[in-house]
Design an enzyme around this catalytic site. Structure first.
Site, PDB file in Angstrom:
ATOM      1  N   ASP A  55      30.568   0.488  55.465  1.00 39.41           N
ATOM      2  CA  ASP A  55      31.255   0.781  56.723  1.00 39.41           C
ATOM      3  C   ASP A  55      32.503  -0.089  56.841  1.00 39.41           C
ATOM      4  O   ASP A  55      32.399  -1.308  56.919  1.00 39.41           O
ATOM      5  CB  ASP A  55      30.280   0.515  57.882  1.00 39.41           C
ATOM      6  CG  ASP A  55      30.948   0.651  59.234  1.00 39.41           C
ATOM      7  OD1 ASP A  55      32.003   1.324  59.324  1.00 39.41           O
ATOM      8  OD2 ASP A  55      30.424   0.082  60.220  1.00 39.41           O
ATOM      9  N   ASN A  58      34.833   0.019  59.328  1.00 39.19           N
ATOM     10  CA  ASN A  58      35.399  -0.222  60.658  1.00 39.19           C
ATOM     11  C   ASN A  58      34.393  -0.642  61.732  1.00 39.19           C
ATOM     12  O   ASN A  58      34.704  -0.622  62.924  1.00 39.19           O
ATOM     13  CB  ASN A  58      36.178   1.011  61.136  1.00 39.19           C
ATOM     14  CG  ASN A  58      35.268   2.219  61.302  1.00 39.19           C
ATOM     15  OD1 ASN A  58      34.092   2.168  60.931  1.00 39.19           O
ATOM     16  ND2 ASN A  58      35.795   3.289  61.872  1.00 39.19           N
ATOM     17  N   ASP A 101      31.676   0.682  62.984  1.00 42.17           N
ATOM     18  CA  ASP A 101      30.965   1.590  63.898  1.00 42.17           C
ATOM     19  C   ASP A 101      29.532   1.866  63.426  1.00 42.17           C
ATOM     20  O   ASP A 101      28.823   2.675  64.022  1.00 42.17           O
ATOM     21  CB  ASP A 101      31.746   2.903  64.094  1.00 42.17           C
ATOM     22  CG  ASP A 101      31.814   3.739  62.827  1.00 42.17           C
ATOM     23  OD1 ASP A 101      31.359   3.265  61.761  1.00 42.17           O
ATOM     24  OD2 ASP A 101      32.328   4.876  62.890  1.00 42.17           O
ATOM     25  N   ASP A 123      31.839   5.043  55.445  1.00 39.79           N
ATOM     26  CA  ASP A 123      32.985   5.945  55.542  1.00 39.79           C
ATOM     27  C   ASP A 123      33.810   5.937  54.253  1.00 39.79           C
ATOM     28  O   ASP A 123      33.529   5.167  53.332  1.00 39.79           O
ATOM     29  CB  ASP A 123      33.850   5.566  56.753  1.00 39.79           C
ATOM     30  CG  ASP A 123      34.073   4.058  56.822  1.00 39.79           C
ATOM     31  OD1 ASP A 123      34.509   3.489  55.798  1.00 39.79           O
ATOM     32  OD2 ASP A 123      33.791   3.444  57.874  1.00 39.79           O
ATOM     33  N   ASP A 128      29.975  17.651  46.825  1.00 42.63           N
ATOM     34  CA  ASP A 128      28.764  18.415  47.108  1.00 42.63           C
ATOM     35  C   ASP A 128      29.172  19.781  47.664  1.00 42.63           C
ATOM     36  O   ASP A 128      30.076  19.879  48.497  1.00 42.63           O
ATOM     37  CB  ASP A 128      27.923  17.665  48.148  1.00 42.63           C
ATOM     38  CG  ASP A 128      26.431  17.751  47.867  1.00 42.63           C
ATOM     39  OD1 ASP A 128      25.938  18.880  47.685  1.00 42.63           O
ATOM     40  OD2 ASP A 128      25.769  16.703  47.836  1.00 42.63           O
ATOM     41  N   ASP A 160      24.170  22.383  46.169  1.00 43.15           N
ATOM     42  CA  ASP A 160      22.947  22.276  46.962  1.00 43.15           C
ATOM     43  C   ASP A 160      22.090  23.547  46.876  1.00 43.15           C
ATOM     44  O   ASP A 160      22.602  24.654  47.074  1.00 43.15           O
ATOM     45  CB  ASP A 160      23.362  22.024  48.416  1.00 43.15           C
ATOM     46  CG  ASP A 160      22.224  21.533  49.279  1.00 43.15           C
ATOM     47  OD1 ASP A 160      21.699  20.448  49.002  1.00 43.15           O
ATOM     48  OD2 ASP A 160      21.871  22.238  50.233  1.00 43.15           O
ATOM     49  N   HIS A 169      18.977  11.021  47.392  1.00 42.45           N
ATOM     50  CA  HIS A 169      18.894  10.788  48.836  1.00 42.45           C
ATOM     51  C   HIS A 169      17.734  11.530  49.505  1.00 42.45           C
ATOM     52  O   HIS A 169      17.528  11.378  50.702  1.00 42.45           O
ATOM     53  CB  HIS A 169      20.210  11.228  49.472  1.00 42.45           C
ATOM     54  CG  HIS A 169      20.450  12.699  49.323  1.00 42.45           C
ATOM     55  ND1 HIS A 169      20.649  13.284  48.081  1.00 42.45           N
ATOM     56  CD2 HIS A 169      20.459  13.704  50.216  1.00 42.45           C
ATOM     57  CE1 HIS A 169      20.780  14.590  48.245  1.00 42.45           C
ATOM     58  NE2 HIS A 169      20.679  14.866  49.525  1.00 42.45           N
ATOM     59  N   ASP A 170      16.997  12.336  48.745  1.00 36.04           N
ATOM     60  CA  ASP A 170      15.856  13.071  49.303  1.00 36.04           C
ATOM     61  C   ASP A 170      14.518  12.485  48.878  1.00 36.04           C
ATOM     62  O   ASP A 170      13.465  13.027  49.220  1.00 36.04           O
ATOM     63  CB  ASP A 170      15.870  14.530  48.818  1.00 36.04           C
ATOM     64  CG  ASP A 170      17.040  15.329  49.367  1.00 36.04           C
ATOM     65  OD1 ASP A 170      17.544  14.991  50.453  1.00 36.04           O
ATOM     66  OD2 ASP A 170      17.445  16.299  48.691  1.00 36.04           O
TER      67      ASP A 170
HETATM   68  O1  TEU Z   1      17.649  19.518  49.292  1.00 37.45           O
HETATM   69  C1  TEU Z   1      16.894  20.646  48.963  1.00 37.45           C
HETATM   70  C2  TEU Z   1      15.465  20.461  48.959  1.00 37.45           C
HETATM   71  O2  TEU Z   1      14.752  21.203  48.339  1.00 37.45           O
HETATM   72  C3  TEU Z   1      14.950  19.345  49.792  1.00 37.45           C
HETATM   73  O3  TEU Z   1      14.939  19.786  51.090  1.00 37.45           O
HETATM   74  C4  TEU Z   1      13.615  18.909  49.409  1.00 37.45           C
HETATM   75  O4  TEU Z   1      12.693  19.946  49.555  1.00 37.45           O
HETATM   76  C5  TEU Z   1      13.200  17.796  50.317  1.00 37.45           C
HETATM   77  O5  TEU Z   1      14.292  16.983  50.582  1.00 37.45           O
HETATM   78  C6  TEU Z   1      12.133  16.988  49.664  1.00 37.45           C
HETATM   79  O6  TEU Z   1      11.854  15.911  50.488  1.00 37.45           O
HETATM   80  C7  TEU Z   1      19.001  19.711  49.546  1.00 37.45           C
HETATM   81  C8  TEU Z   1      19.641  18.402  49.939  1.00 37.45           C
HETATM   82  O7  TEU Z   1      19.597  17.510  48.859  1.00 37.45           O
HETATM   83  C9  TEU Z   1      18.965  17.865  51.167  1.00 37.45           C
HETATM   84  O8  TEU Z   1      19.444  16.597  51.542  1.00 37.45           O
HETATM   85  C10 TEU Z   1      19.217  18.860  52.266  1.00 37.45           C
HETATM   86  O9  TEU Z   1      18.504  18.465  53.411  1.00 37.45           O
HETATM   87  C11 TEU Z   1      18.801  20.278  51.866  1.00 37.45           C
HETATM   88  O10 TEU Z   1      19.229  20.644  50.577  1.00 37.45           O
HETATM   89  C12 TEU Z   1      19.415  21.280  52.817  1.00 37.45           C
HETATM   90  O11 TEU Z   1      20.793  21.339  52.615  1.00 37.45           O
HETATM   91 CA    CA Z   2      32.575   3.504  59.776  1.00 41.86          CA
END
Ligand code: TEU
Ligand code: CA
Length: 561
Positions: free
Chosen positions: A22, A24, A26, A30, A99, A200, A331-332
């Protein structure tokens, strides 16, 4: 032999911008924050960055719900900031992969705002609308984020399909106008000079006509309906059209996020000769731990045989036919060291072992932000500390609809929540881990005083320095990129061992995926004349006889034979 290409030789670093840095105060990461950290990524040896969505979005799903594809989210900065970031990356010989989220938009996208106005609006057919069936949703499909996959819209008394949150209506790819709009938008970004797209849920674009009810396999009212939208009937047609009209005109990296794909699907989608994309993310190895559902599997070693068989199948099936993407976290997902290693006593050792693993397989490695310092899962005390729409929906569904005990539900959240990977990047031991001078949008992991970039850079034994070395080795040794893969000791329950061979050059990778000291014997015919130790996560005698020896907990070694 596989054809050579830059996108096979690179290492990709995934940035989740909201949690990276970050600039700034907030509390939200960013673009200017990323800019300030480019030299850090360069130092690590990264040559490609995949940036999670930075487009305009109401952030119901942190940017995966896009309301304007051709502008930047206010919290992240401006298009000018983005242009500057791209230029500064290119100046450092780094590439930028954006993405691409085109299975759905935000419900606040102007297309959807128009579409919902009336049944004869010109944008109506950009989305998937159906009337009620006997007073209920049009079918029994379940949303990935819980509940029905259909949202009711009062204005026109019809339902729209949303495979994800109700603020993420699915686009209607059957409509050629939708496809043209998307291709034009993609071209706009490519003309700006970007180096590729991560796409995605790209294998969910084509839905089976008629959108039939799916046979129930549980007692739930709504059922997972993947068979009617994963790798659907027109998927390849759409992707090949996208390739012909857009992708084939640029030298870019494209990686499809493709849940539930098999190796055969991957060869179809990303085959060297006839595929539409350069590679796909497969999920079989990530789902090994998910299969037990709500139950948390602690028994990691018994999973190793499964992991070996899944990864070996992907290595062998794709060899010479398509290219693997190699990752253990994003990130999932929970943090890789918590999921596949040991985030306690052997955190450093196991983080290095996992790094060795992803860099030594055949395929392009993807490093998720923070994994290079061994960041771990988090366990917040209250569901209110969680921000992820999927986590919050699942928790509510479990506690309110299924009567699960809140503490039990929270345990599942601790193990599985996507927010495990979304806590702020830990830069230094100062307040808020040096991520922000303000209040972060999600709490920092309390272990930041011990685990942070400043400490890692100062300590030559850190996970960070080990990653640097791995990345350098990859650049210096074509066998690491292109060598063929062969599994050894297939039925060993603790050790994962394999070779990589490129003509005369041969590497031997040996990884102890357990917290035990593990002994093994190499097969008689695996004659080793001379060896050179390329990398190891323990201080060992480089000239040790390797026909038979024991490995420390989570020990990893790579030899050149
Ligand atoms: O993720 C697709 C997806 O299959 C995930 O939702 C997965 O089932 C779940 O995260 C498992 O915990 C993509 C992106 O990477 C995710 O961040 C998005 O939320 C999703 O698509 C919808 O765009
Ligand atoms: Ca920021």
């Amino acid at each position: 032999m596989t054809n050579r290409a830059w996108w096979k030789e690179c290492v990709v670093y995934q940035i989740y911008p909201r949690s990276f840095y970050d600039s700034n105060g907030d509390g939200i990461g960013d673009l200017r924050g990323i800019l300030q950290k480019l030299d850090y990524l360069k130092e690590l040896g990264i040559d490609v960055v995949w940036l999670c969505p930075v487009y305009k979005s109401p952030n119901d799903d942190n940017g995966y719900d896009i309301s304007n594809y051709q502008d930047i989210m206010d919290e992240f900065g401006t298009l000018a900031d983005w242009e500057k970031l791209l230029a500064e990356m290119h100046k450092r010989e780094m590439k930028l992969v954006m993405d691409l989220v085109v299975n759905h938009t935000s419900d606040e996208h102007p297309w959807f705002q128009e579409a919902r106005k009336s049944k004869d609006n010109p944008y109506r057919d950009f989305y998937i609308w159906r009337p009620a069936k006997a007073g209920h949703e049009p079918n029994n499909w379940r949303s990935f984020f819980g509940g029905s996959a259909w949202g009711y819209d009062e204005q026109t008394s019809e339902y729209y399909l949303h495979l994800f949150s109700k603020k993420q209506p699915d686009l209607n790819w059957e409509n050629p106008q939708v496809r043209e709009e998307i291709y034009t938008m993609m071209d706009w970004w490519l003309q700006k000079g970007i180096d590729g797209f991560r796409m995605d849920v790209i294998n969910m674009l084509s839905k089976t006509p008629g959108l039939p009810d799916v046979p129930a396999v549980t007692n739930d009212r709504y059922q997972f309906a993947g068979q009617y939208f994963v790798n659907g009937p027109r998927l390849m047609e759409f992707l090949l059209e996208m390739k012909a009209k857009v992708l084939s005109r640029y030298d870019i990296l494209t990686v499809g996020e493709t849940p539930f794909v098999t190796t055969q699907d991957a060869i179809m989608i990303a085959g060297e000769e006839t595929g539409a994309l350069k590679m796909v993310f497969q999920f079989e190895h990530m789902d090994l731990s998910a299969e037990t559902g709500a139950e948390i599997r602690t028994d990691k070693s018994s999973r190793l045989l499964d992991l070996k068989s899944v990864m070996s199948r992907w290595q062998k099936d794709l060899e010479g036919r398509a290219w693997n993407s190699i990752y253990l976290g994003n990130h999932d997902q929970p943090r890789s060291v918590s999921q596949f290693g040991d985030d306690g006593r052997y955190r450093v050792e196991s983080a290095k072992l996992l790094a060795t693993f992803i860099h030594m397989l055949q395929g392009t490695p993807y490093v998720y932000q923070g994994d290079e310092i061994g960041m771990t899962n988090v366990a917040f005390e209250s569901i209110d500390d969680y921000r992820d729409v999927a986590t919050r929906n699942m928790y509510r569904e479990a506690v309110e609809n299924k009567g699960v005990d809140p503490l039990e539900a929270l345990k599942v959240v601790h193990a599985k929540s996507r927010d495990n990977a979304r806590t702020p990047m830990q830069w230094d031991p100062s307040k808020q881990a040096g991520f922000t001078t303000g209040t972060p949008w999600i709490k920092v992991n309390p272990n930041y005083e011990e685990i942070n970039v400043a400490e890692a850079r100062a300590n030559p034994e850190s996970v960070f320095h080990y990653y640097k070395k791995l990345i350098r080795l990859r650049k210096e040794n074509p066998v690491i990129v292109y060598g063929s893969y062969d599994l050894l000791l297939a039925s060993h329950e603790e050790i994962y061992a394999f070779t990589r061979t490129l003509e005369e050059d041969r590497l031997f990778v040996i990884l102890n995926f357990s917290a035990n000291t593990s002994v093994f014997h190499l097969p008689e015919d695996f004659a080793v004349k001379s060896t050179e130790l390329l990398i190891s996560n323990y201080n060992i005698n480089p000239d040790e006889n390797i026909q038979e020896f024991s490995l420390h907990p989570y020990e990893a070694r790579v030899y050149r034979l």
